[in-house]
Enzyme design. Structure first.
Site, PDB file in Angstrom:
ATOM      1  CB  VAL A  63     -14.431 -23.045  38.312  1.00 11.16           C
ATOM      2  CG1 VAL A  63     -13.746 -21.528  38.457  1.00 11.16           C
ATOM      3  CG2 VAL A  63     -13.027 -24.048  38.159  1.00 11.16           C
ATOM      4  CE1 TYR A 155      -3.871 -30.024  34.082  1.00  7.61           C
ATOM      5  CE2 TYR A 155      -2.229 -30.716  32.579  1.00  7.61           C
ATOM      6  CZ  TYR A 155      -2.577 -29.768  33.316  1.00  7.61           C
ATOM      7  OH  TYR A 155      -2.357 -28.392  33.033  1.00  7.61           O
ATOM      8  CE  LYS A 159      -5.821 -27.764  32.109  1.00  4.90           C
ATOM      9  NZ  LYS A 159      -6.051 -26.439  31.949  1.00  4.90           N
ATOM     10  CB  ILE A 188       4.234 -22.269  32.811  1.00  9.64           C
ATOM     11  CG1 ILE A 188       4.065 -22.339  31.418  1.00  9.64           C
ATOM     12  CG2 ILE A 188       4.441 -20.724  33.246  1.00  9.64           C
ATOM     13  CD1 ILE A 188       5.039 -21.863  30.145  1.00  9.64           C
TER      14      ILE A 188
HETATM   15  N1  LIG Z   1       2.302 -24.307  34.916  1.00 11.37           N
HETATM   16  C1  LIG Z   1       2.333 -25.165  34.001  1.00 11.37           C
HETATM   17  O1  LIG Z   1       3.473 -25.578  33.703  1.00 11.37           O
HETATM   18  C2  LIG Z   1       1.054 -25.401  33.179  1.00 11.37           C
HETATM   19  C3  LIG Z   1       1.190 -26.073  32.011  1.00 11.37           C
HETATM   20  C4  LIG Z   1       0.132 -26.143  31.070  1.00 11.37           C
HETATM   21  C5  LIG Z   1      -1.113 -25.782  31.485  1.00 11.37           C
HETATM   22  N2  LIG Z   1      -1.283 -25.231  32.688  1.00 11.37           N
HETATM   23  C6  LIG Z   1      -2.415 -24.807  32.950  1.00 11.37           C
HETATM   24  O2  LIG Z   1      -2.668 -23.232  33.444  1.00 11.37           O
HETATM   25  C7  LIG Z   1      -3.604 -22.949  34.370  1.00 11.37           C
HETATM   26  C8  LIG Z   1      -3.022 -22.233  35.530  1.00 11.37           C
HETATM   27  O3  LIG Z   1      -2.078 -22.662  36.199  1.00 11.37           O
HETATM   28  P1  LIG Z   1      -0.823 -22.332  37.123  1.00 11.37           P
HETATM   29  O4  LIG Z   1       0.348 -23.048  36.643  1.00 11.37           O
HETATM   30  O5  LIG Z   1      -0.928 -20.824  37.055  1.00 11.37           O
HETATM   31  O6  LIG Z   1      -1.296 -22.931  38.344  1.00 11.37           O
HETATM   32  P2  LIG Z   1      -1.416 -22.218  39.807  1.00 11.37           P
HETATM   33  O7  LIG Z   1      -1.543 -23.279  40.588  1.00 11.37           O
HETATM   34  O8  LIG Z   1      -0.108 -21.377  40.072  1.00 11.37           O
HETATM   35  O9  LIG Z   1      -2.811 -21.549  39.824  1.00 11.37           O
HETATM   36  C9  LIG Z   1      -4.026 -22.055  39.559  1.00 11.37           C
HETATM   37  C10 LIG Z   1      -5.017 -21.230  40.286  1.00 11.37           C
HETATM   38  O10 LIG Z   1      -6.133 -21.829  40.099  1.00 11.37           O
HETATM   39  C11 LIG Z   1      -6.862 -21.911  41.270  1.00 11.37           C
HETATM   40  N3  LIG Z   1      -7.883 -22.981  41.417  1.00 11.37           N
HETATM   41  C12 LIG Z   1      -7.637 -24.339  41.545  1.00 11.37           C
HETATM   42  N4  LIG Z   1      -8.968 -24.987  41.702  1.00 11.37           N
HETATM   43  C13 LIG Z   1      -9.902 -24.078  41.769  1.00 11.37           C
HETATM   44  C14 LIG Z   1     -11.320 -24.152  41.520  1.00 11.37           C
HETATM   45  N5  LIG Z   1     -12.052 -25.219  41.848  1.00 11.37           N
HETATM   46  N6  LIG Z   1     -11.998 -22.968  41.650  1.00 11.37           N
HETATM   47  C15 LIG Z   1     -11.433 -21.685  41.266  1.00 11.37           C
HETATM   48  N7  LIG Z   1      -9.996 -21.775  41.378  1.00 11.37           N
HETATM   49  C16 LIG Z   1      -9.328 -22.874  41.536  1.00 11.37           C
HETATM   50  C17 LIG Z   1      -5.991 -22.115  42.546  1.00 11.37           C
HETATM   51  O11 LIG Z   1      -6.083 -21.783  43.547  1.00 11.37           O
HETATM   52  C18 LIG Z   1      -4.695 -21.138  41.696  1.00 11.37           C
HETATM   53  O12 LIG Z   1      -4.980 -19.774  42.109  1.00 11.37           O
HETATM   54  C19 LIG Z   1      -4.068 -24.246  34.761  1.00 11.37           C
HETATM   55  O13 LIG Z   1      -5.590 -24.548  33.863  1.00 11.37           O
HETATM   56  C20 LIG Z   1      -3.171 -25.134  34.322  1.00 11.37           C
HETATM   57  O14 LIG Z   1      -3.747 -26.358  34.009  1.00 11.37           O
HETATM   58  C21 LIG Z   1      -0.269 -24.721  33.560  1.00 11.37           C
END
Ligand SMILES: NC(=O)c1ccc[n+]([C@@H]2O[C@H](COP(=O)([O-])OP(=O)(O)OC[C@H]3O[C@@H](n4cnc5c(N)ncnc54)[C@H](O)[C@@H]3O)[C@@H](O)[C@H]2O)c1
Length: 243
Positions: A63, A155, A159, A188
């Site tokens: 992305v 980060y 966000k 999460i």
């Molecule tokens: N897990 C948490 O506690 C949490 C909290 C707040 C926000 N988030 C946000 O939720 C979203 C999903 O996170 P998650 O916890 O599922 O993480 P995760 O690491 O399980 O999944 C993230 C996915 O994004 C993909 N990704 C990373 N860089 C990429 C790129 N350049 N192009 C395409 N795909 C790419 C990864 O391969 C992975 O499959 C993220 O935006 C994260 O910042 C997560």
């Protein structure tokens, strides 16, 4: 709620929150395209959906690469003639102190988390506006509201940008039937946070959330039940931060 025949694009669809969004949306009868720089993972998610009787496709996309973003959206529009839902879940984080953030660190997080969200939305908006319907859900973070301490300032800034970007795009999309909202998760349980010591003693509900719980809110924002919601930031954080 009529989801049948509709098409959803989910970035970061190979894992965590994005993957759960793929499963939940496909269970509603939506054709799901999982995009991820982990091509194998995206294809595995699509195969699982197909094995359960749904329609899906898994494709590689970085992305952060604007040319790739534009090309893949063009291809999908040619193939499906519609994109009804866009979930921008691709993201990375860095557990890094203010003193340690290099220019590369700054750029990498901004490019994926903020720039990726913007250019995916920009590319998909064209077909949504043409079809006079669309729902975009961006994944923000509680860190973008309160400032992360464990996660990097880069980060948190990215966000915070996502949350405000959502409002700008929501204003732009509204006359065309395109609603744009953010979901901001707290702690999460996903791969992203597996090495992070998340102290749940500060969470009123007393536990981490699941990717499934976040995806429930995403599906809600895609549904007719959320037709009058746009530009909102929905906190999914167990009460960790209350506005
Ligand atoms: N897990 C948490 O506690 C949490 C909290 C707040 C926000 N988030 C946000 O939720 C979203 C999903 O996170 P998650 O916890 O599922 O993480 P995760 O690491 O399980 O999944 C993230 C996915 O994004 C993909 N990704 C990373 N860089 C990429 C790129 N350049 N192009 C395409 N795909 C790419 C990864 O391969 C992975 O499959 C993220 O935006 C994260 O910042 C997560």
């Amino acid at each position: 709620m009529i989801f049948d025949g509709k098409v959803a694009v989910v970035t970061g669809g190979a894992a965590g929150i994005g993957m759960e969004c793929c499963f939940k949306l496909s269970q509603k009868g939506i054709t799901v395209i999982a995009l991820d720089n982990n091509e194998e993972g995206a294809k595995a998610v699509a195969e699982k959906i197909i094995s359960m009787g749904g329609n899906a496709e898994g494709l590689r996309l970085d992305v952060a690469n604007v040319n790739e973003v534009r090309k893949i959206v063009e291809l999908l529009v040619l193939k499906y003639s519609r994109i009804d839902y866009l979930i921008n879940s691709a993201g990375i984080t860095q557990m890094i102190g203010i003193d340690e953030i290099s220019e590369n660190d700054w750029d990498r997080v901004m490019d994926i988390d903020l720039k990726g969200t913007f250019f995916m939305s920009q590319a998909v908006l064209e077909i949504m506006k043409k079809n006079k319907f669309g729902r975009i859900v961006n994944i923000g973070s509680v860190a973008g509201e309160v400032g992360g301490i464990v996660v990097g300032a880069n980060y948190s800034a990215a966000k915070a940008g996502v949350i405000c970007l959502t409002k700008s795009i929501a204003k732009h999309g509204a006359p065309y039937g395109v609603n744009v909202n953010t979901v901001s998760p707290g702690y999460i349980d996903t791969k992203m946070t597996k090495d992070l010591n998340q102290d749940v003693s500060q969470v009123p509900l007393g536990r981490k959330g699941t990717a499934e719980e976040v995806s429930d809110s995403v599906v809600f924002l895609c549904s007719d039940m959320a037709n009058y919601l746009t530009g909102v930031n929905l906190d999914i954080n167990g009460g960790l931060y209350m506005k």
